[in-house]
Design an enzyme around this catalytic site. Structure first.
Site, PDB file in Angstrom:
ATOM      1  N   SER A  14       0.923  -1.160   0.014  1.00 37.58           N
ATOM      2  CA  SER A  14       0.118  -0.069   0.097  1.00 37.58           C
ATOM      3  C   SER A  14       0.633   1.143  -0.027  1.00 37.58           C
ATOM      4  CB  SER A  14      -0.815   0.020   1.373  1.00 37.58           C
ATOM      5  OG  SER A  14      -1.761  -1.087   1.368  1.00 37.58           O
ATOM      6  N   SER A 237       5.981  -0.237  11.149  1.00 39.18           N
ATOM      7  CA  SER A 237       5.147   0.315  10.315  1.00 39.18           C
ATOM      8  C   SER A 237       5.410   1.757   9.968  1.00 39.18           C
ATOM      9  CB  SER A 237       3.646   0.079  10.622  1.00 39.18           C
ATOM     10  OG  SER A 237       3.444   0.751  11.574  1.00 39.18           O
ATOM     11  N   LYS A 238       4.585   2.108   8.936  1.00 39.15           N
ATOM     12  CA  LYS A 238       4.768   3.685   8.739  1.00 39.15           C
ATOM     13  C   LYS A 238       4.270   4.522   9.871  1.00 39.15           C
ATOM     14  CE  LYS A 238       4.059   1.873   4.030  1.00 39.15           C
ATOM     15  NZ  LYS A 238       2.941   1.236   3.553  1.00 39.15           N
ATOM     16  N   GLN A 239       3.108   3.863  10.505  1.00 39.04           N
ATOM     17  CA  GLN A 239       2.676   4.472  11.601  1.00 39.04           C
ATOM     18  C   GLN A 239       3.529   4.879  12.822  1.00 39.04           C
ATOM     19  OE1 GLN A 239       0.950   2.122   9.782  1.00 39.04           O
ATOM     20  NE2 GLN A 239      -0.143   3.708   8.861  1.00 39.04           N
TER      21      GLN A 239
END
Ligand code: GLU
Length: 305
Positions: A14, A237-239
């Site tokens: 994504s 993660s990107k978060q």
């Protein structure tokens, strides 16, 4: 849907940020397994969640894969171009009465029981028709029964869909199709028969199998790779602002990803085609560890004196 066309694997990032270590592990594992089976390896940009995808990330991910020597087959499928197909399948599900319109807001789901992935289990408010005063916002899939599947890494899995997942959204209130629908439609369309991805997605697999069965499509084999976590046990993660893989020198991250997947530690400067030759020899899905863990540093720090 298109009938069996031979071994087909895929990597489906994504583009919500640059590629980080956790996604590189999924790319490496899915690629090596597809090639070990003599199969195709497809890349699909899962930009269906448009508000979360930022311009430029998809290109940057592809450039990084290229710089790292991944070779994908055929054109990259881009989910944002596929809405007509998702809409067609949603219509089919409507005709089967397998989905229903839902008028509930997120706030109204506060206090709902938590499913196995921590998300609220929909309490079924609109399942038997929109209650007076509510207007349709989203479309939900009616869940029933349970699903068992044998994961090639994580072992036998069982999920009671109504209790652990609930009726999940296929068309969101903001008009975008949900990942759960898009991934099932596209895996079937592309003939994917072997899904290798991170174990953070294992809770989604039973509902995807449920949807495949409703639509009369083949279920791929699944292999869920261990999730990379940071020192606090949080998924990289990107978060959590995991460091992006360096496109100018992706080899240390690739070597670390190989070790993370249970391969023996490669020589510390292994790169380029030498890395790939080595990786194809040592790849072994049966040797991939199950549990989430910290990535080991690429080069162990020198012992202090
Ligand atoms: N697009 C999903 C992600 O990046 C992966 C979906 C999948 O592999 O099924 O988390």
């Amino acid at each position: 849907m298109n009938g069996p066309i031979g071994p087909v694997g895929r990597f489906a990032p994504s583009p919500t940020g640059p590629l980080h270590f956790g996604s590189l592990v999924a790319a490496l594992g899915s690629y090596l397994e597809a090639r070990a089976r003599g199969g195709l390896w497809l890349v699909r940009m899962e930009d269906v969640d448009r508000p979360r995808c930022k311009p430029g990330h998809a290109d940057a991910i592809l450039r990084l894969l290229e710089a790292a020597g991944f070779e994908w087959d055929g054109p990259v499928m881009v989910q944002s171009t596929r809405s007509a197909r998702y809409a067609e399948i949603l219509e089919r599900l409507k005709a089967m009465d397998a989905v229903y319109p839902c008028g509930c807001t997120r706030a109204e789901l506060d206090g709902a029981a938590e499913g196995s992935d921590g998300a609220p289990v929909y309490p079924g408010t609109c399942r038997n028709g929109l209650p007076p005063g509510k207007t349709a916002r989203a479309w939900r899939l009616r869940m029933a029964g349970s699903i068992d599947f044998d994961d090639l890494v994580q072992g036998p899995q069982h999920q009671d869909l109504p209790r652990e997942v609930g009726d999940c959204v296929l068309l969101r209130a903001d008009g975008y199709f949900a990942y759960q629908l898009a991934v099932v439609v596209d895996d079937a369309h592309q003939g994917v028969d072997h899904v290798v991805r991170g174990a953070d997605l294992i809770h989604s697999t039973a509902r995807q199998i449920y949807l495949q069965r409703l639509l009369g499509w083949q279920t791929p084999q699944y292999a869920h790779l261990p999730v990379a976590v940071d020192a606090d046990g949080q998924k990289l993660s990107k978060q959590t602002h995991a460091a992006p893989v360096d496109a100018r020198d992706p080899w240390p991250a690739l070597r670390a990803a190989a070790v993370f997947l249970g391969m023996p530690a490669p020589e510390c400067h292994l790169a380029g085609t030498d890395f790939w030759q080595w990786a194809h020899v040592y790849w072994n899905l049966a040797g991939v560890p199950r549990a989430m863990r910290l990535p080991a540093p690429d080069t162990p720090p020198a012992a202090s004196v």
